[in-house]
Design a protein around this motif. Structure first.
Motif, PDB file in Angstrom:
ATOM      1  N   LEU A  28      27.264  42.556  33.240  1.00  0.00           N
ATOM      2  CA  LEU A  28      28.292  43.782  33.542  1.00  0.00           C
ATOM      3  C   LEU A  28      29.137  44.034  32.249  1.00  0.00           C
ATOM      4  CD1 LEU A  28      29.766  42.433  36.855  1.00  0.00           C
ATOM      5  CD2 LEU A  28      27.923  43.982  36.285  1.00  0.00           C
ATOM      6  N   LYS A  29      28.849  43.265  31.231  1.00  0.00           N
ATOM      7  CA  LYS A  29      29.879  43.406  29.926  1.00  0.00           C
ATOM      8  C   LYS A  29      31.210  43.313  30.173  1.00  0.00           C
ATOM      9  CE  LYS A  29      25.869  46.087  27.619  1.00  0.00           C
ATOM     10  NZ  LYS A  29      24.952  46.498  28.327  1.00  0.00           N
ATOM     11  N   VAL A  30      31.548  42.307  30.729  1.00  0.00           N
ATOM     12  CA  VAL A  30      33.014  42.042  31.045  1.00  0.00           C
ATOM     13  C   VAL A  30      33.541  40.745  30.751  1.00  0.00           C
ATOM     14  CG1 VAL A  30      33.160  43.883  33.278  1.00  0.00           C
ATOM     15  CG2 VAL A  30      32.714  41.453  33.407  1.00  0.00           C
ATOM     16  N   SER A  31      34.653  40.512  30.434  1.00  0.00           N
ATOM     17  CA  SER A  31      35.029  39.135  30.121  1.00  0.00           C
ATOM     18  C   SER A  31      35.237  38.278  31.453  1.00  0.00           C
ATOM     19  CB  SER A  31      36.594  39.386  29.495  1.00  0.00           C
ATOM     20  OG  SER A  31      37.445  39.775  30.406  1.00  0.00           O
ATOM     21  N   LYS A  32      35.499  36.917  31.092  1.00  0.00           N
ATOM     22  CA  LYS A  32      35.643  36.081  32.133  1.00  0.00           C
ATOM     23  C   LYS A  32      36.781  36.444  32.971  1.00  0.00           C
ATOM     24  CE  LYS A  32      33.251  32.270  30.134  1.00  0.00           C
ATOM     25  NZ  LYS A  32      33.386  30.642  29.666  1.00  0.00           N
ATOM     26  N   ARG A  33      37.953  36.848  32.432  1.00  0.00           N
ATOM     27  CA  ARG A  33      38.974  37.083  33.015  1.00  0.00           C
ATOM     28  C   ARG A  33      38.990  38.330  33.830  1.00  0.00           C
ATOM     29  NH1 ARG A  33      42.422  35.312  36.279  1.00  0.00           N
ATOM     30  NH2 ARG A  33      44.171  36.763  36.521  1.00  0.00           N
ATOM     31  N   THR A  34      38.130  39.364  33.281  1.00  0.00           N
ATOM     32  CA  THR A  34      37.991  40.560  34.325  1.00  0.00           C
ATOM     33  C   THR A  34      36.952  40.303  35.539  1.00  0.00           C
ATOM     34  OG1 THR A  34      37.860  42.216  32.303  1.00  0.00           O
ATOM     35  CG2 THR A  34      36.798  42.837  34.130  1.00  0.00           C
ATOM     36  N   LEU A  35      36.028  39.237  35.427  1.00  0.00           N
ATOM     37  CA  LEU A  35      35.344  38.939  36.423  1.00  0.00           C
ATOM     38  C   LEU A  35      36.204  38.175  37.539  1.00  0.00           C
ATOM     39  CD1 LEU A  35      32.513  38.821  37.543  1.00  0.00           C
ATOM     40  CD2 LEU A  35      32.007  36.828  36.415  1.00  0.00           C
ATOM     41  N   GLN A  36      37.225  37.489  36.998  1.00  0.00           N
ATOM     42  CA  GLN A  36      37.689  36.694  37.994  1.00  0.00           C
ATOM     43  C   GLN A  36      38.952  37.558  38.620  1.00  0.00           C
ATOM     44  OE1 GLN A  36      38.813  33.185  38.412  1.00  0.00           O
ATOM     45  NE2 GLN A  36      39.773  34.305  40.227  1.00  0.00           N
ATOM     46  N   ASN A  37      39.334  38.747  38.127  1.00  0.00           N
ATOM     47  CA  ASN A  37      40.009  39.751  38.817  1.00  0.00           C
ATOM     48  C   ASN A  37      39.324  40.531  39.656  1.00  0.00           C
ATOM     49  OD1 ASN A  37      42.342  39.469  37.126  1.00  0.00           O
ATOM     50  ND2 ASN A  37      42.033  40.906  35.522  1.00  0.00           N
ATOM     51  N   MET A  38      37.651  40.603  39.417  1.00  0.00           N
ATOM     52  CA  MET A  38      37.096  41.490  40.302  1.00  0.00           C
ATOM     53  C   MET A  38      36.819  40.487  41.725  1.00  0.00           C
ATOM     54  SD  MET A  38      34.072  42.631  37.221  1.00  0.00           S
ATOM     55  CE  MET A  38      32.971  43.439  38.535  1.00  0.00           C
ATOM     56  N   ARG A  39      36.594  39.008  41.485  1.00  0.00           N
ATOM     57  CA  ARG A  39      36.759  38.304  42.531  1.00  0.00           C
ATOM     58  C   ARG A  39      37.803  38.101  43.328  1.00  0.00           C
ATOM     59  NH1 ARG A  39      34.503  34.557  38.841  1.00  0.00           N
ATOM     60  NH2 ARG A  39      36.367  33.476  38.666  1.00  0.00           N
ATOM     61  N   ASP A  40      39.169  38.261  42.811  1.00  0.00           N
ATOM     62  CA  ASP A  40      40.326  38.153  43.477  1.00  0.00           C
ATOM     63  C   ASP A  40      40.570  39.479  44.116  1.00  0.00           C
ATOM     64  OD1 ASP A  40      40.698  35.676  42.285  1.00  0.00           O
ATOM     65  OD2 ASP A  40      42.079  36.475  40.697  1.00  0.00           O
ATOM     66  N   ASN A  41      40.087  40.540  43.640  1.00  0.00           N
ATOM     67  CA  ASN A  41      40.196  42.045  44.171  1.00  0.00           C
ATOM     68  C   ASN A  41      39.144  42.274  45.041  1.00  0.00           C
ATOM     69  OD1 ASN A  41      42.563  42.232  42.452  1.00  0.00           O
ATOM     70  ND2 ASN A  41      41.457  43.120  40.941  1.00  0.00           N
ATOM     71  N   GLN A  42      38.034  41.264  45.313  1.00  0.00           N
ATOM     72  CA  GLN A  42      36.945  41.546  46.472  1.00  0.00           C
ATOM     73  C   GLN A  42      36.156  42.651  45.924  1.00  0.00           C
ATOM     74  OE1 GLN A  42      38.557  41.029  50.343  1.00  0.00           O
ATOM     75  NE2 GLN A  42      39.243  39.077  49.811  1.00  0.00           N
ATOM     76  N   THR A  43      36.256  43.032  44.463  1.00  0.00           N
ATOM     77  CA  THR A  43      35.367  44.132  44.039  1.00  0.00           C
ATOM     78  C   THR A  43      33.802  43.559  43.972  1.00  0.00           C
ATOM     79  OG1 THR A  43      37.363  44.722  42.580  1.00  0.00           O
ATOM     80  CG2 THR A  43      35.155  45.464  42.076  1.00  0.00           C
ATOM     81  N   ILE A  44      33.757  42.253  43.773  1.00  0.00           N
ATOM     82  CA  ILE A  44      32.341  41.754  43.649  1.00  0.00           C
ATOM     83  C   ILE A  44      32.182  40.404  44.632  1.00  0.00           C
ATOM     84  CG2 ILE A  44      32.617  40.429  41.739  1.00  0.00           C
ATOM     85  CD1 ILE A  44      29.642  41.307  40.889  1.00  0.00           C
TER      86      ILE A  44
END
Length: 91
Positions: free
Chosen positions: A52-68
Motif C-alpha cells: 500500500l506504500k504506507v507507514s506502519k503508523r498509517t496502517l495502524q490508523n487504518m486498523r483503528d478506523n476499520q478502513t482495512i
C-alpha cells in the motif's frame, strides 16, 4: 454435570505446562503466508505497508478506523489478500 478435581504433583504439572508452552509457540510460529490448507494468501503488516506504500503508523490508523480488515493471531496481525484488494478497489 458434576465437576471433578484432579490432583497432580508439582513436577508433573511443570511438565504439562512446558508442553502447553511448546504447543503455543508452535501455533504462534505458523507461517500463514505459506498458504498450506488455505485458499488465499495472507500478508503480515510489513508486507502490507510495502503493497500500500504506507507507514506502519498509517496502517495502524487504518486498523483503528476499520478502513482495512485484519485478523490477529497471538501477537501477529494478518491481512487476507482479498481484503487488501477490496480496500484498493475502494480508493
Amino acid at each position: 454435570m458434576a465437576s471433578q478435581i484432579m490432583i497432580i504433583d508439582e513436577h508433573e504439572f511443570g511438565k504439562l505446562m512446558r508442553k502447553i508452552d511448546r504447543i503455543s509457540d508452535k501455533l504462534e510460529n505458523l507461517d500463514l503466508k505459506s498458504n498450506d490448507g488455505f485458499k488465499e494468501k495472507w500478508y503480515v503488516s510489513d508486507e502490507v505497508c510495502k503493497i500500500l506504500k504506507v507507514s506502519k503508523r498509517t496502517l495502524q490508523n487504518m486498523r483503528d478506523n476499520q478502513t482495512i480488515k485484519f485478523r490477529k493471531s497471538g501477537k501477529k496481525i494478518y491481512y487476507k489478500a482479498s481484503d487488501i484488494e477490496e480496500y484498493l478497489n475502494k480508493i
